[in-house]
Design a protein around this motif. Structure first.
Motif, PDB file in Angstrom:
ATOM      1  N   THR B  25     116.677 -17.441 -67.733  1.00  0.00           N
ATOM      2  CA  THR B  25     115.338 -16.861 -67.829  1.00  0.00           C
ATOM      3  C   THR B  25     114.810 -16.371 -66.477  1.00  0.00           C
ATOM      4  O   THR B  25     113.831 -15.650 -66.432  1.00  0.00           O
ATOM      5  CB  THR B  25     114.365 -17.923 -68.353  1.00  0.00           C
ATOM      6  N   PHE B  26     115.473 -16.790 -65.381  1.00  0.00           N
ATOM      7  CA  PHE B  26     114.993 -16.403 -64.043  1.00  0.00           C
ATOM      8  C   PHE B  26     115.985 -15.499 -63.336  1.00  0.00           C
ATOM      9  O   PHE B  26     115.920 -15.313 -62.127  1.00  0.00           O
ATOM     10  CB  PHE B  26     114.763 -17.661 -63.186  1.00  0.00           C
ATOM     11  N   CYS B  27     116.922 -14.911 -64.068  1.00  0.00           N
ATOM     12  CA  CYS B  27     117.985 -14.110 -63.455  1.00  0.00           C
ATOM     13  C   CYS B  27     117.392 -12.968 -62.613  1.00  0.00           C
ATOM     14  O   CYS B  27     116.414 -12.349 -63.006  1.00  0.00           O
ATOM     15  CB  CYS B  27     118.878 -13.525 -64.539  1.00  0.00           C
ATOM     16  N   TYR B  28     118.005 -12.722 -61.443  1.00  0.00           N
ATOM     17  CA  TYR B  28     117.495 -11.652 -60.584  1.00  0.00           C
ATOM     18  C   TYR B  28     118.230 -10.328 -60.776  1.00  0.00           C
ATOM     19  O   TYR B  28     117.915  -9.348 -60.124  1.00  0.00           O
ATOM     20  CB  TYR B  28     117.509 -12.073 -59.108  1.00  0.00           C
ATOM     21  N   ASN B  29     119.207 -10.303 -61.673  1.00  0.00           N
ATOM     22  CA  ASN B  29     119.838  -9.016 -61.992  1.00  0.00           C
ATOM     23  C   ASN B  29     118.778  -8.106 -62.595  1.00  0.00           C
ATOM     24  O   ASN B  29     117.822  -8.582 -63.193  1.00  0.00           O
ATOM     25  CB  ASN B  29     120.979  -9.195 -63.005  1.00  0.00           C
ATOM     26  N   PRO B  30     118.964  -6.784 -62.477  1.00  0.00           N
ATOM     27  CA  PRO B  30     117.943  -5.885 -63.001  1.00  0.00           C
ATOM     28  C   PRO B  30     117.740  -6.086 -64.513  1.00  0.00           C
ATOM     29  O   PRO B  30     118.703  -6.346 -65.236  1.00  0.00           O
ATOM     30  CB  PRO B  30     118.492  -4.489 -62.719  1.00  0.00           C
ATOM     31  N   VAL B  31     116.489  -5.944 -64.952  1.00  0.00           N
ATOM     32  CA  VAL B  31     116.200  -6.097 -66.375  1.00  0.00           C
ATOM     33  C   VAL B  31     117.014  -5.084 -67.186  1.00  0.00           C
ATOM     34  O   VAL B  31     117.483  -5.386 -68.280  1.00  0.00           O
ATOM     35  CB  VAL B  31     114.679  -5.924 -66.626  1.00  0.00           C
ATOM     36  N   GLU B  32     117.250  -3.904 -66.605  1.00  0.00           N
ATOM     37  CA  GLU B  32     117.974  -2.857 -67.337  1.00  0.00           C
ATOM     38  C   GLU B  32     119.489  -2.965 -67.169  1.00  0.00           C
ATOM     39  O   GLU B  32     120.214  -1.999 -67.379  1.00  0.00           O
ATOM     40  CB  GLU B  32     117.473  -1.480 -66.901  1.00  0.00           C
ATOM     41  N   PHE B  33     120.014  -4.151 -66.806  1.00  0.00           N
ATOM     42  CA  PHE B  33     121.446  -4.277 -66.475  1.00  0.00           C
ATOM     43  C   PHE B  33     122.373  -3.722 -67.552  1.00  0.00           C
ATOM     44  O   PHE B  33     123.425  -3.176 -67.249  1.00  0.00           O
ATOM     45  CB  PHE B  33     121.803  -5.741 -66.160  1.00  0.00           C
ATOM     46  N   ALA B  34     121.956  -3.845 -68.822  1.00  0.00           N
ATOM     47  CA  ALA B  34     122.865  -3.454 -69.910  1.00  0.00           C
ATOM     48  C   ALA B  34     123.140  -1.948 -69.912  1.00  0.00           C
ATOM     49  O   ALA B  34     124.136  -1.500 -70.473  1.00  0.00           O
ATOM     50  CB  ALA B  34     122.299  -3.906 -71.248  1.00  0.00           C
ATOM     51  N   SER B  35     122.249  -1.181 -69.290  1.00  0.00           N
ATOM     52  CA  SER B  35     122.457   0.278 -69.281  1.00  0.00           C
ATOM     53  C   SER B  35     123.178   0.729 -68.008  1.00  0.00           C
ATOM     54  O   SER B  35     123.397   1.921 -67.812  1.00  0.00           O
ATOM     55  CB  SER B  35     121.116   0.994 -69.420  1.00  0.00           C
ATOM     56  N   ILE B  36     123.511  -0.228 -67.128  1.00  0.00           N
ATOM     57  CA  ILE B  36     124.227   0.137 -65.901  1.00  0.00           C
ATOM     58  C   ILE B  36     125.719  -0.078 -66.139  1.00  0.00           C
ATOM     59  O   ILE B  36     126.178  -1.206 -66.278  1.00  0.00           O
ATOM     60  CB  ILE B  36     123.729  -0.696 -64.702  1.00  0.00           C
ATOM     61  N   GLU B  37     126.461   1.028 -66.230  1.00  0.00           N
ATOM     62  CA  GLU B  37     127.863   0.930 -66.616  1.00  0.00           C
ATOM     63  C   GLU B  37     128.774   1.358 -65.477  1.00  0.00           C
ATOM     64  O   GLU B  37     128.330   1.512 -64.354  1.00  0.00           O
ATOM     65  CB  GLU B  37     128.090   1.763 -67.878  1.00  0.00           C
ATOM     66  N   HIS B  38     130.031   1.564 -65.812  1.00  0.00           N
ATOM     67  CA  HIS B  38     131.027   2.048 -64.847  1.00  0.00           C
ATOM     68  C   HIS B  38     131.195   1.118 -63.650  1.00  0.00           C
ATOM     69  O   HIS B  38     130.866   1.475 -62.520  1.00  0.00           O
ATOM     70  CB  HIS B  38     130.676   3.476 -64.364  1.00  0.00           C
ATOM     71  N   GLU B  39     131.697  -0.091 -63.924  1.00  0.00           N
ATOM     72  CA  GLU B  39     131.992  -1.015 -62.829  1.00  0.00           C
ATOM     73  C   GLU B  39     133.051  -0.423 -61.900  1.00  0.00           C
ATOM     74  O   GLU B  39     133.975   0.247 -62.353  1.00  0.00           O
ATOM     75  CB  GLU B  39     132.546  -2.341 -63.402  1.00  0.00           C
ATOM     76  N   LEU B  40     132.909  -0.711 -60.633  1.00  0.00           N
ATOM     77  CA  LEU B  40     133.915  -0.300 -59.663  1.00  0.00           C
ATOM     78  C   LEU B  40     135.258  -0.937 -60.025  1.00  0.00           C
ATOM     79  O   LEU B  40     135.302  -2.062 -60.515  1.00  0.00           O
ATOM     80  CB  LEU B  40     133.534  -0.763 -58.253  1.00  0.00           C
ATOM     81  N   GLY B  41     136.332  -0.222 -59.732  1.00  0.00           N
ATOM     82  CA  GLY B  41     137.669  -0.756 -59.964  1.00  0.00           C
ATOM     83  C   GLY B  41     138.166  -1.527 -58.745  1.00  0.00           C
ATOM     84  O   GLY B  41     137.505  -1.567 -57.695  1.00  0.00           O
TER      85      GLY B  41
END
Lengths: 91, 380
Positions: B25-41
């Motif tokens: 409930t206190f995570c500091y990852n962005p609230v919109e994390f689910a829409s941030i794609e394309h992880e670096l390889g």
């Protein structure tokens, strides 16, 4: 933690501490979980010799020989005291 | 622009993924994390590690999300260690099994920071919305068996702060070398849940007394770091030890940030490691220079005798609470918007019975992330 060195103590770096030369900073640093201590040249020369095989008189003698300066006993012991209190070295 | 060129980024934080099995409930990852794609390889990360080390970075943190979800973690740790970084793994413990912890040791991993949400199974599992308490206990034992130094990290807030005595006892029992009891600061998911999370002044005072008591009792056996919420301070913190001064975060999609929450700031062009090398990002990019030094400051910071001590505080807090990223951090008693913080703190002194929170706790899930979309400054 006692700050009085044992007579036959052979100081060594505390577990999980790493001493290394940093090219970009042009100095030695001491690394530990999520932290860093920057060292001046004399601190680094003392810590390099804290490998658990040399006792304090041996460290002092080596430094006096290497840098042709004596006596260094008081200075080295004072630094080792600080290093022990900070938890950088054991024994 | 700063007048003098920046020193090296001593800390490289590699946020390998925003994926995480926990839903804190206190995570500091962005609230919109689910829409941030394309992880670096893997190759991109290896290049980032090499460029960061050449710039002088010396501490390297592998974080997330849950970094154990990356099956190339061992490869990245091995390269980081070979380059001379002190390598830190920041994990929930999920996925850190016997085989991988041994492989990470072989790769040269220096240290593991393990998170707990509480000292009780009930609250740990409730706050993370997972059954992970028993697993974390087993992982802590594994970490010690494999000879790693262990930092336990427990985010502290209104719901667990009264357990602080048992939390410290647990850390001592598990053999942790360091214990971080950092009160939640109100960014991202913690900002959404602020009403639930902000402790009362009385709770904070009690927790500090208990912590000091333990410090006297255990001495140097375990180093305990205790951090109060900014909102209870009269002066702001020197956020990230200065913007673009020490910290360089690379996020899962390659966006480079001076701090892990800076993505929320509007109108900022943060560079991506896919388009720019790390030296250019650190030294000349607009995003990293925007708040360096003090030329960007407005009043009351500009003429403040204390401005070099805190550099105006946190830019994200200024944006969230004053609606202007270049304003003084409203945590500061000199800020014209300090009353916003005072109102929030005053409300926190009232028990939940007398002020039921306006909305239920929001758990960090992909579904909630998509529903809530991009963060906007909340009505303070």
């Amino acid at each position: 933690m006692s700050t009085t060195p044992e007579v036959h103590a052979t100081p060594r770096l505390a577990r999980h501490f790493r001493l290394q030369w940093e090219e970009v900073q042009q100095r030695h640093v001491l690394l530990y979980p999520e932290g860093m201590v920057t060292l001046n040249a004399s601190a680094a020369e003392i810590l390099k010799r804290c490998d658990g095989t040399r006792d304090v008189p041996a460290i002092v003698a080596e430094l006096e020989e290497a840098f042709d300066r004596r006596p260094l006993d008081t200075d080295v012991r004072a630094f080792l005291d600080i290093a022990r209190r900070q938890g950088w070295i054991a024994a | 622009m700063s007048a003098t060129p920046p020193g090296p980024p001593l800390w490289l934080l590699a946020e390998l993924t925003y994926r995480c099995p926990l839903h804190c409930t206190f995570c500091y990852n962005p609230v919109e994390f689910a829409s941030i794609e394309h992880e670096l390889g893997t190759d991109d990360w290896l290049r980032v590690l090499r460029e960061g080390r050449a710039l002088g970075a010396v501490q390297c943190g592998f974080s997330g999300g849950e970094p154990m979800l990356r099956d190339d973690l061992e490869v990245l740790v091995a390269e980081a260690r070979r380059l001379g970084y002190y390598t830190n793994l920041l994990t929930s413990g999920v996925g850190l099994n016997e085989k991988r912890i041994a492989a990470l040791k072989d790769a040269g991993l220096d240290h593991i920071q393990l998170s707990f949400q509480d000292s009780s199974k009930e609250l740990n599992d409730f706050l993370s919305s997972t059954r992970t308490f028993d697993l974390k206990q087993r992982v802590a034992t594994l970490i010690k068996q494999h000879g790693y130094p262990m930092v336990l990290n427990v985010v502290i807030h209104r719901l667990n702060i009264d357990h602080i005595d048992r939390i410290i006892a647990m850390a001592v029992d598990l053999g942790a070398e360091y214990l971080e009891l950092a009160n939640s600061q109100y960014y991202s998911w913690a900002q959404l849940n602020r009403e639930h999370l902000i402790p009362s002044r009385e709770q904070l005072a009690r927790a500090e007394t208990v912590t000091n008591h333990w410090r006297e009792k255990v001495g140097d056996a375990i180093r305990i770091l205790y951090v109060v919420p900014d909102y209870y301070e009269q002066r702001p913190k020197k956020c990230m030890n200065g913007w673009g001064n020490v910290f360089l975060t690379v996020t899962p999609d390659g966006t480079a940030l001076p701090c892990h929450t800076a993505r929320m700031l509007p109108g900022m062009a943060f560079p991506n490691v896919r388009d720019m090398d790390l030296a250019s990002i650190w030294n000349v990019s607009e995003g990293f220079n925007r708040f360096r030094g003090d030329a960007w400051m407005k009043e009351p910071c500009r003429s403040c005798p204390e401005k070099e001590q805190d550099l105006g505080g946190c830019r994200c807090q200024a944006w969230m609470l004053a609606g202007d990223a270049a304003a003084a951090d409203p945590v500061c008693a000199k800020s014209p918007q300090h009353d916003v913080v005072e109102r929030i703190v005053a409300q926190a002194q009232v028990p939940f019975d007398a002020r039921p929170p306006a909305q239920p706790l929001v758990f960090r899930t992909a579904k909630a992330s998509r529903e809530l979309g991009t963060a906007v400054p909340p009505a303070a």
